[in-house]
Design an enzyme around this catalytic site. Structure first.
Site, mmCIF file in Angstrom:
data_model
loop_
_atom_site.group_PDB
_atom_site.id
_atom_site.type_symbol
_atom_site.label_atom_id
_atom_site.label_comp_id
_atom_site.label_asym_id
_atom_site.label_seq_id
_atom_site.Cartn_x
_atom_site.Cartn_y
_atom_site.Cartn_z
ATOM 1 N N CYS A 2 0.835 -1.192 0.000
ATOM 2 C CA CYS A 2 0.000 0.000 0.000
ATOM 3 C C CYS A 2 0.871 1.243 0.000
ATOM 4 O O CYS A 2 1.926 1.277 0.622
ATOM 5 C CB CYS A 2 -0.953 0.086 1.186
ATOM 6 S SG CYS A 2 -2.065 -1.307 1.331
ATOM 7 N N ARG A 28 3.541 -0.119 -4.956
ATOM 8 C CA ARG A 28 3.289 -0.747 -3.651
ATOM 9 C C ARG A 28 1.948 -1.475 -3.606
ATOM 10 O O ARG A 28 1.614 -2.110 -2.615
ATOM 11 C CB ARG A 28 3.324 0.317 -2.551
ATOM 12 C CG ARG A 28 4.624 1.084 -2.505
ATOM 13 C CD ARG A 28 4.575 2.141 -1.439
ATOM 14 N NE ARG A 28 4.640 1.538 -0.139
ATOM 15 C CZ ARG A 28 5.750 1.294 0.529
ATOM 16 N NH1 ARG A 28 6.907 1.619 0.003
ATOM 17 N NH2 ARG A 28 5.719 0.743 1.705
ATOM 18 N N TRP A 74 -2.960 -2.578 -1.700
ATOM 19 C CA TRP A 74 -2.735 -4.000 -1.986
ATOM 20 C C TRP A 74 -3.509 -4.736 -0.902
ATOM 21 O O TRP A 74 -3.146 -4.689 0.269
ATOM 22 C CB TRP A 74 -1.242 -4.326 -1.931
ATOM 23 C CG TRP A 74 -0.952 -5.742 -2.345
ATOM 24 C CD1 TRP A 74 -0.763 -6.191 -3.617
ATOM 25 C CD2 TRP A 74 -0.824 -6.886 -1.491
ATOM 26 N NE1 TRP A 74 -0.527 -7.544 -3.609
ATOM 27 C CE2 TRP A 74 -0.565 -8.005 -2.317
ATOM 28 C CE3 TRP A 74 -0.908 -7.091 -0.112
ATOM 29 C CZ2 TRP A 74 -0.384 -9.288 -1.813
ATOM 30 C CZ3 TRP A 74 -0.731 -8.376 0.385
ATOM 31 C CH2 TRP A 74 -0.469 -9.455 -0.471
ATOM 32 N N ASN A 98 -1.128 1.596 5.907
ATOM 33 C CA ASN A 98 -0.314 0.537 5.308
ATOM 34 C C ASN A 98 0.124 -0.382 6.437
ATOM 35 O O ASN A 98 0.673 0.090 7.426
ATOM 36 C CB ASN A 98 0.904 1.181 4.609
ATOM 37 C CG ASN A 98 1.934 0.158 4.179
ATOM 38 O OD1 ASN A 98 1.598 -0.996 3.901
ATOM 39 N ND2 ASN A 98 3.180 0.575 4.126
ATOM 40 N N GLU A 482 5.202 -15.216 -12.709
ATOM 41 C CA GLU A 482 4.632 -13.979 -12.170
ATOM 42 C C GLU A 482 4.097 -13.049 -13.248
ATOM 43 O O GLU A 482 3.134 -12.336 -13.003
ATOM 44 C CB GLU A 482 5.610 -13.252 -11.228
ATOM 45 C CG GLU A 482 6.853 -12.689 -11.840
ATOM 46 C CD GLU A 482 7.748 -12.000 -10.796
ATOM 47 O OE1 GLU A 482 8.963 -12.033 -10.971
ATOM 48 O OE2 GLU A 482 7.229 -11.422 -9.830
ATOM 49 N N HIS A 498 12.327 -38.527 -9.102
ATOM 50 C CA HIS A 498 11.828 -38.968 -7.795
ATOM 51 C C HIS A 498 10.363 -38.575 -7.588
ATOM 52 O O HIS A 498 9.895 -38.540 -6.457
ATOM 53 C CB HIS A 498 12.719 -38.407 -6.679
ATOM 54 C CG HIS A 498 14.116 -38.945 -6.764
ATOM 55 N ND1 HIS A 498 14.440 -40.225 -6.398
ATOM 56 C CD2 HIS A 498 15.250 -38.388 -7.241
ATOM 57 C CE1 HIS A 498 15.728 -40.432 -6.624
ATOM 58 N NE2 HIS A 498 16.250 -39.338 -7.139
HETATM 59 C C1 F6R Z 1 9.943 -11.012 -8.057
HETATM 60 C C2 F6R Z 1 10.258 -10.034 -7.031
HETATM 61 C C3 F6R Z 1 10.075 -10.426 -5.613
HETATM 62 C C4 F6R Z 1 11.086 -9.686 -4.709
HETATM 63 C C5 F6R Z 1 10.788 -9.964 -3.230
HETATM 64 C C6 F6R Z 1 11.801 -9.296 -2.326
HETATM 65 O O1 F6R Z 1 10.235 -10.533 -9.334
HETATM 66 O O2 F6R Z 1 10.619 -8.923 -7.312
HETATM 67 O O3 F6R Z 1 10.157 -11.802 -5.437
HETATM 68 O O4 F6R Z 1 12.377 -10.103 -5.043
HETATM 69 O O5 F6R Z 1 9.502 -9.506 -2.937
HETATM 70 O O6 F6R Z 1 11.788 -7.922 -2.494
HETATM 71 P P1 F6R Z 1 12.993 -7.014 -2.041
HETATM 72 O O7 F6R Z 1 14.174 -7.354 -2.881
HETATM 73 O O8 F6R Z 1 12.509 -5.619 -2.272
HETATM 74 O O9 F6R Z 1 13.264 -7.303 -0.600
#
Ligand code: F6R
Length: 599
Positions: A2, A28, A74, A98, A482, A498
């Site tokens: 958020c 965000r 979000w 947030n 994603e 396996h």
């Molecule tokens: C996937 C992606 C996420 C971030 C994860 C950690 O493309 O971007 O998996 O890597 O949410 O985020 P940070 O690096 O901001 O701690």
């Protein structure tokens, strides 16, 4: 997650400031958006299910508004709809929030007993109710906020308007980021500095359990007992404010293509010669390195594990921060914990870091955003220089993380006398040429588009590899799922038989990389096993491999310290072109957000 933005001015119309801020903060969360302002003594709330541009259509003509708060959501509690969107108003209080109020069910029950009724399923409406309840009870805003801090469990960055106080915005913070920007006859509140950079570079950082009162020409910040705090006024030092897509159709493509320069910029201080390499922290006193991160950042850690263990003979454990924070971590002063984060705000990574700090053990960070919560909490930080990453799927931040960890492993190997000077110099030379090596790989667009056409209608895709190639498979698979919403799984190549091999049927796509010459033959054998069961195989390798039914994507032969930076490029671009063929919202995939500030 958020995004929160607020502003109060003496006469400037703040509507466009709030909308600009929300657009910057959309990374965000982008499920819904809302705004609340007081005009001519009346409180107005406008919310939409959807993007900030939809909200903009509703209110852009509004004029003479000098105080307001806004939010991009979000969803955590309650469906994505207008009722659950923020701001939430209860009685005299309107808030955007947030974080997660963990004891909201109990609080809701108590407030209902006092006669409160709620319209949404959101925990934020309960927080608004509680603030209204205390405000009615104490008739004093300081007492109200102090009591709220005592009663509420969970995380919150809250921005609040009071109907009967049309000149002040109140803020409260615990475990979710919030900054207060200082202007001339105007002040700002935001989840993150870039949201207000167009208007000011000066800001205060709110720490946990602090609260503030902001008018157009005054900012006062208090501790949880109501003592006025003297805080440092920070000045933003970053230079990369550009969030322009330029000629590119998507930020993700732009960011993939920026990698030659972002990698080079990140490792530049360490690659001119061995003296430069030794500017990196000396890790030789540690018997074990723990790497803790989430998602793509964790995958960067897995690639680094291979380099630390194989070349610098240092035990390295990689953990998901969300698991690590609840495990027995076997810490002692011979363990260095390395935290990796692009945003520097990821809630689980921050909580894991705080746990290691409490155990008084050494911490080092690989962080992209300066002055972020994680950067501020670490003992030592090495910054990646990826610049602002806008696309939700991480690409250039990942390769910068891998590159920085790679030179760190190299310096460790050198300090431990495990790699000869001559070899180090050759690897450093390769690092200096990394831009041109990557550029030629990035240019093979036709190959990636062709593969995308072959796979975009598939429903299951597999990624396999051994050792470092398994780490790359995990990242390749995550990128595809994603942004293209195609189900895919990453497997250690030797593990398929396996159990998982039962899922391979006629024409199931299987991607592999084989870049570790000691075990490439084993991975090829695993590919043959799936080919026998009908799979369609694609192989990224630096070897001259010609096999029936395997489409080879050739990368340059370089040192293992550089190779993961090459292997990931085809995976990123194949995911990108596949998502494009499927017509997906590539930069803002469904259900995701760029900065994950809830646990
Ligand atoms: C996937 C992606 C996420 C971030 C994860 C950690 O493309 O971007 O998996 O890597 O949410 O985020 P940070 O690096 O901001 O701690």
């Amino acid at each position: 997650m958020c995004g929160i933005v607020g502003s109060v001015s003496s006469k400037t119309n703040i509507i466009s400031i709030l909308l600009d801020g929300l657009k910057t903060l959309e990374y965000r969360g982008y499920d819904s958006a809302g705004i609340s302002y007081i005009k001519d003594g009346n409180l107005i709330i406008n919310k939409v299910k959807g993007r900030v541009k939809d909200l903009e259509d509703n209110i852009k003509k509004e004029s003479n508004v000098t105080i307001g708060i806004a939010h991009t959501r979000w969803a955590t509690h309650g469906k994505v709809n207008e009722t659950n969107a923020h701001p939430h108003n209860v009685g005299n209080v309107t808030i955007v929030h947030n974080g997660i109020i963990e004891n909201f069910s109990k609080l809701k029950h108590k407030l209902k007993e006092k006669g409160y009724e709620f319209k949404s399923q959101s925990d934020t409406e309960i927080a608004a109710g509680l603030l209204d309840y205390y405000y009615k009870k104490y008739k004093n805003i300081d007492k109200t906020i102090q009591k709220f801090i005592k009663k509420v469990d969970g995380s919150y960055a809250i921005c609040m308007l009071l109907n009967n106080d049309p000149d002040t915005i109140y803020v409260i913070k615990k475990d979710s980021p919030l900054i207060i920007g200082k202007g001339e006859n105007i002040n700002f509140i935001a989840s993150d500095v870039p949201a207000i950079l167009k208007y000011t570079k000066k800001y205060y950082i709110l720490e946990d359990y602090e609260y503030g009162k902001i008018t157009c020409n005054n900012i006062t910040i208090y501790d949880k007992d109501g003592n006025v705090l003297k805080k440092d006024l920070k000045e933003y030092q970053g230079s990369d404010l550009s969030s322009d897509k330029g000629i590119y159709e998507h930020y993700m493509l732009k960011e993939i293509l920026e990698q030659p320069s972002t990698i080079r910029k990140t490792v530049n201080p360490y690659i001119n010669n061995i003296q430069d390499l030794l500017k990196l922290p000396d890790l030789t006193k540690y018997e074990r390195i723990d790497i803790i991160a989430c998602g793509t950042a964790m995958h960067a850690g897995l690639a680094a594990k291979y380099l630390f263990e194989q070349y610098s003979n240092t035990k390295c454990e990689v953990s998901l921060a969300s698991e690590y924070r609840y495990q027995n971590n076997f810490l002692n002063n011979k363990v260095l914990s390395i935290f990796i984060s692009q945003s520097g705000e990821t809630a689980d990574t921050l909580a894991a870091l705080k746990k290691v700090k409490e155990a008084k053990c050494d911490t080092l960070g690989i962080v992209n955003v300066k002055e972020s919560s994680i950067a501020r909490t670490l003992d030592k930080v090495l910054y990646t220089e990826a610049g602002t990453e806008i696309a939700v799927a991480s690409t250039k931040a990942y390769t910068s993380q891998v590159a920085l960890l790679s030179v760190l492993a190299l310096s460790n190997a050198y300090r431990k006398n495990l790699i000869k000077e001559e070899k180090i110099n050759k690897i450093l030379e390769e690092f200096r040429s990394v831009s041109s090596i990557l550029n030629s790989l990035l240019e093979s667009t036709n190959t990636y588009e062709k593969i995308a056409k072959e796979i975009y209608q598939k429903s299951d895709i597999f990624y396999i590899g051994r050792t470092i190639d398994y780490a790359l498979a995990m990242e390749g698979s995550l990128k595809l799922k994603e942004i293209s919403y195609i189900h895919s799984e990453a497997y250690a190549a030797g593990e398929l038989k396996h159990g998982t091999i039962s899922l391979i049927t006629e024409n199931t796509p299987v991607f592999a990389s084989a870049t570790d010459k000691h075990i490439n033959a084993k991975t090829i054998s695993n590919l043959k096993e799936v080919i026998s069961r009908g799979a369609k195989c694609y192989l990224i390798t630096d070897e001259d491999i010609k096999e029936d039914n395997i489409k080879v994507i050739k990368i340059k032969k370089v040192s293992m310290f550089i190779k993961p930076l090459l292997t990931i490029i085809p995976y990123q671009l194949i995911a990108y072109y596949t998502a494009k063929l499927k017509g997906c919202d590539i930069d803002k995939p469904r259900n995701l957000a760029k900065s994950v500030t809830v646990e």
